[in-house]
Design an enzyme around this catalytic site. Structure first.
Site, mmCIF file in Angstrom:
data_model
loop_
_atom_site.group_PDB
_atom_site.id
_atom_site.type_symbol
_atom_site.label_atom_id
_atom_site.label_comp_id
_atom_site.label_asym_id
_atom_site.label_seq_id
_atom_site.Cartn_x
_atom_site.Cartn_y
_atom_site.Cartn_z
ATOM 1 N N HIS A 225 -10.246 0.592 1.836
ATOM 2 C CA HIS A 225 -10.086 1.612 2.880
ATOM 3 C C HIS A 225 -11.319 1.482 3.768
ATOM 4 O O HIS A 225 -12.382 1.981 3.424
ATOM 5 C CB HIS A 225 -9.977 3.011 2.269
ATOM 6 C CG HIS A 225 -9.698 4.058 3.299
ATOM 7 N ND1 HIS A 225 -8.542 4.820 3.306
ATOM 8 C CD2 HIS A 225 -10.400 4.452 4.397
ATOM 9 C CE1 HIS A 225 -8.556 5.632 4.354
ATOM 10 N NE2 HIS A 225 -9.686 5.436 5.031
ATOM 11 N N LYS B 174 -9.172 -0.886 -5.755
ATOM 12 C CA LYS B 174 -9.196 -0.222 -4.446
ATOM 13 C C LYS B 174 -10.563 0.379 -4.162
ATOM 14 O O LYS B 174 -11.073 1.180 -4.951
ATOM 15 C CB LYS B 174 -8.125 0.880 -4.403
ATOM 16 C CG LYS B 174 -8.080 1.683 -3.115
ATOM 17 C CD LYS B 174 -7.572 0.868 -1.932
ATOM 18 C CE LYS B 174 -7.713 1.627 -0.616
ATOM 19 N NZ LYS B 174 -6.512 2.342 -0.240
ATOM 20 N N HIS C 150 0.861 -1.192 0.000
ATOM 21 C CA HIS C 150 0.000 0.000 0.000
ATOM 22 C C HIS C 150 0.893 1.237 0.000
ATOM 23 O O HIS C 150 1.483 1.570 1.017
ATOM 24 C CB HIS C 150 -0.890 0.013 1.254
ATOM 25 C CG HIS C 150 -1.877 1.139 1.306
ATOM 26 N ND1 HIS C 150 -3.178 0.956 1.730
ATOM 27 C CD2 HIS C 150 -1.772 2.462 1.014
ATOM 28 C CE1 HIS C 150 -3.820 2.113 1.683
ATOM 29 N NE2 HIS C 150 -2.986 3.047 1.259
ATOM 30 N N ASP D 142 1.203 2.540 3.568
ATOM 31 C CA ASP D 142 0.350 3.720 3.354
ATOM 32 C C ASP D 142 1.191 4.997 3.411
ATOM 33 O O ASP D 142 0.731 6.035 3.897
ATOM 34 C CB ASP D 142 -0.811 3.779 4.346
ATOM 35 C CG ASP D 142 -1.883 4.780 3.914
ATOM 36 O OD1 ASP D 142 -1.843 5.239 2.754
ATOM 37 O OD2 ASP D 142 -2.737 5.123 4.744
ATOM 38 N N HIS E 49 -4.593 -0.862 6.390
ATOM 39 C CA HIS E 49 -4.135 -0.040 7.525
ATOM 40 C C HIS E 49 -4.987 -0.171 8.785
ATOM 41 O O HIS E 49 -5.644 0.782 9.211
ATOM 42 C CB HIS E 49 -3.972 1.434 7.122
ATOM 43 C CG HIS E 49 -4.985 1.994 6.153
ATOM 44 N ND1 HIS E 49 -6.339 1.943 6.360
ATOM 45 C CD2 HIS E 49 -4.825 2.636 4.972
ATOM 46 C CE1 HIS E 49 -6.967 2.515 5.354
ATOM 47 N NE2 HIS E 49 -6.072 2.946 4.500
ATOM 48 N N HIS F 189 1.422 5.437 -1.793
ATOM 49 C CA HIS F 189 1.039 6.550 -2.663
ATOM 50 C C HIS F 189 2.313 7.158 -3.231
ATOM 51 O O HIS F 189 3.143 7.669 -2.475
ATOM 52 C CB HIS F 189 0.256 7.604 -1.863
ATOM 53 C CG HIS F 189 -0.972 7.038 -1.219
ATOM 54 N ND1 HIS F 189 -2.201 7.018 -1.843
ATOM 55 C CD2 HIS F 189 -1.154 6.412 -0.028
ATOM 56 C CE1 HIS F 189 -3.087 6.423 -1.057
ATOM 57 N NE2 HIS F 189 -2.481 6.045 0.056
HETATM 58 C C1 NCD Z 1 -3.780 8.935 1.818
HETATM 59 C C2 NCD Z 1 -3.336 9.973 0.770
HETATM 60 O O1 NCD Z 1 -2.861 11.034 1.173
HETATM 61 O O2 NCD Z 1 -3.438 9.693 -0.428
HETATM 62 N N1 NCD Z 1 -3.919 9.588 3.094
HETATM 63 C C3 NCD Z 1 -3.909 9.001 4.310
HETATM 64 O O3 NCD Z 1 -4.136 9.697 5.305
HETATM 65 N N2 NCD Z 1 -3.656 7.722 4.475
HETATM 66 C C4 NCD Z 1 -5.026 8.272 1.357
HETATM 67 C C5 NCD Z 1 -5.404 7.064 2.176
HETATM 68 O O4 NCD Z 1 -4.840 5.989 2.008
HETATM 69 O O5 NCD Z 1 -6.301 7.190 3.019
HETATM 70 ZN ZN ZN Z 2 -3.434 4.973 1.507
#
Ligand code: NCD
Ligand code: ZN
Length: 332
Positions: free
Chosen positions: A132, A95, A13, A240, A167, A15
Site C-alpha cells: 500500500h 502485505k 487485491h 481493492d 492501486h 477485502h
Molecule cells: C481498504 C479497506 O477498507 O480494508 N480501504 C480502502 O480504502 N482501500 C484498505 C486498503 O486497501 O487501503
Molecule cells: Zn485494499
C-alpha cells in the site's frame, strides 16, 4: 457483438472481511472471480500460519469454485520458520501497510529498514511483496507520490523480490512503475479508472467513493487509464474491493473503501470497450497477474452479454460502485 467471452477473472487485491459479513461478500465475489488475493487487514490481522489457514478455510466454506490466494500482514518480527509455514499454508504474498494509512493499519510499518531482514527472507522464499504505497504523514493528495522512493529502495535492494505497487492513483506512480525494473509491477482498480476527486467531494459529499488512495486529478486518472491500456505485462487488475456496511460509510468519520466486486467486470468491459481497448481486457483480468505471481493462467471462462441492467442499491448491506446506474454488460 453481443457476447463477450473472457477468462474467468483473477483479482490481485480484495477485502473479503470476516465473521458474519464474510459469507455474503464471498458469495458476491465468487460469482465474478476465479481467484482473488485476499488482504490480511482483518481483526486480528493475518500474522500467523494458523490464522491464515483458518481464514482460508472459512472463505472456502462460503464458496464452491473459488480459489483464495492468501496474504499475511508484514511486520518486522517474522522468523524464517514462520514464513516457511506461511508458504506451506498457501500464502502468496506479504502485505506492507504503512502505519495508520488505511482501514485497520494502526499496526503497520513505520521504519522501512526494520522489515529488510524479513524482505530478504521473502525474496529467498519466492513471496510477492504487495505494497500500500502511501506516506501517512504527507498531505492526503501527495501521499502516494511521497511514497515512491520507498518502493524504489526496496526494489533496488531486493532485485529478485517481486514487488506490487497496489492501486495506482497518480501519474507519478504510473511513471515510476512503467520505468522500474521488471520485478516491480502494479495493480489498478476499476474505481481509479473511473473516479477523480470531483466524484468524492466535488459536489455533494459521496462517501461511497471515499477510499485510500484517494481518487485524484483528471490528469492522474488519464495516466492510470493509459497504464491499464498499455498492454504492459506488469500492469494488471486488483479491485481493492473493500465493502463496509452502509452505516459505516454514511457517518463521521466514514470508513475508506469502495465496494466494487459485484460490478467490476461489467464496468471494466464498458471502460475498455469505450476506449477501443477491449482486446487488452483478457490479459488485464486473466493473464498478466497470474504470470507475475507465477500461477498457471486460468483455463475457464465467463460470458458477458450486452444487456442493460440497473445496479442494485446494496449487496449484503454495502452500497456498490455505480449503485442505481445502468451498465451495458451483464454476467451470464
Ligand atoms: C481498504 C479497506 O477498507 O480494508 N480501504 C480502502 O480504502 N482501500 C484498505 C486498503 O486497501 O487501503
Ligand atoms: Zn485494499
Amino acid at each position: 457483438m453481443n457476447d463477450l467471452i473472457l477468462p474467468l477473472p483473477d483479482d490481485f487485491h480484495v477485502h473479503l472481511r470476516q465473521d458474519e459479513a464474510l459469507a455474503g461478500y464471498v458469495s458476491d465475489y465468487a460469482e465474478q472471480f476465479g481467484r482473488g488475493l485476499v488482504m490480511p487487514n482483518t481483526i486480528p490481522p493475518i500474522t500467523t500460519p494458523e490464522l491464515l489457514l483458518d481464514y482460508k478455510q472459512k472463505i472456502l466454506a462460503s464458496a464452491s469454485r473459488f480459489e483464495p490466494l492468501m496474504t499475511f500482514k508484514l511486520h518486522a518480527a517474522y522468523s524464517r520458520d514462520t514464513l516457511e509455514k506461511m508458504k506451506a499454508s498457501g500464502a502468496a504474498a506479504g502485505k506492507y501497510y504503512p502505519a495508520g494509512v488505511t482501514t485497520n493499519s494502526q499496526d503497520g510499518i513505520s521504519e522501512l529498514e526494520s522489515v529488510f531482514p524479513v524482505l530478504e527472507m521473502m525474496e529467498d522464499l519466492g513471496f510477492v511483496l504487495s505494497i500500500h504505497g502511501e506516506e501517512p504523514s504527507a498531505f492526503c493528495l501527495d501521499r502516494e507520490s511521497a511514497f515512491i522512493w520507498r518502493v524504489e529502495r526496496i526494489a533496488e535492494r531486493f532485485p529478485k523480490l517481486k514487488v506490487v505497487f497496489e492501486h495506482l492513483s497518480t501519474a507519478a506512480a504510473v511513471d515510476f512503475v512503467l520505468n522500474a525494473p521488471e520485478n516491480v509491477a502494479a495493480t489498478i482498480t476499476v474505481h481509479h479508472l473511473m473516479l477523480t476527486l470531483d466524484d468524492v467531494i466535488g459536489d455533494g459529499l459521496q462517501p461511497h467513493h471515499f477510499c485510500k488512495p484517494l481518487p485524484k486529478f483528471p490528469a492522474d486518472r488519464e495516466a492510470v487509464r493509459a497504464a491499464a491500456f498499455s498492454g504492459r505485462s506488469k500492469i494488471f487488475f486488483g479491485s481493492d474491493s473493500a465493502p463496509h456496511p452502509r452505516e459505516k460509510k454514511e457517518c463521521a468519520p466514514g470508513a475508506a473503501g469502495v465496494y466494487t466486486a459485484p460490478v467490476a467486470i461489467p464496468l471494466l468491459a464498458e471502460i475498455f470497450e469505450n476506449a477501443g481497448k477491449l482486446s487488452l481486457l483478457p490479459d488485464f483480468i486473466g493473464g498478466f497477474g497470474a504470470d507475475f505471481y507465477g500461477l498457471p493462467r486460468t483455463s475457464e471462462s465467463i460470458t458477458l452479454v450486452r444487456e442493460p441492467w440497473v445496479v442494485p442499491d446494496s449487496y449484503h448491506g454495502a452500497v456498490p460502485l455505480a449503485a442505481g446506474k445502468t451498465l451495458q454488460w451483464k454476467l451470464k
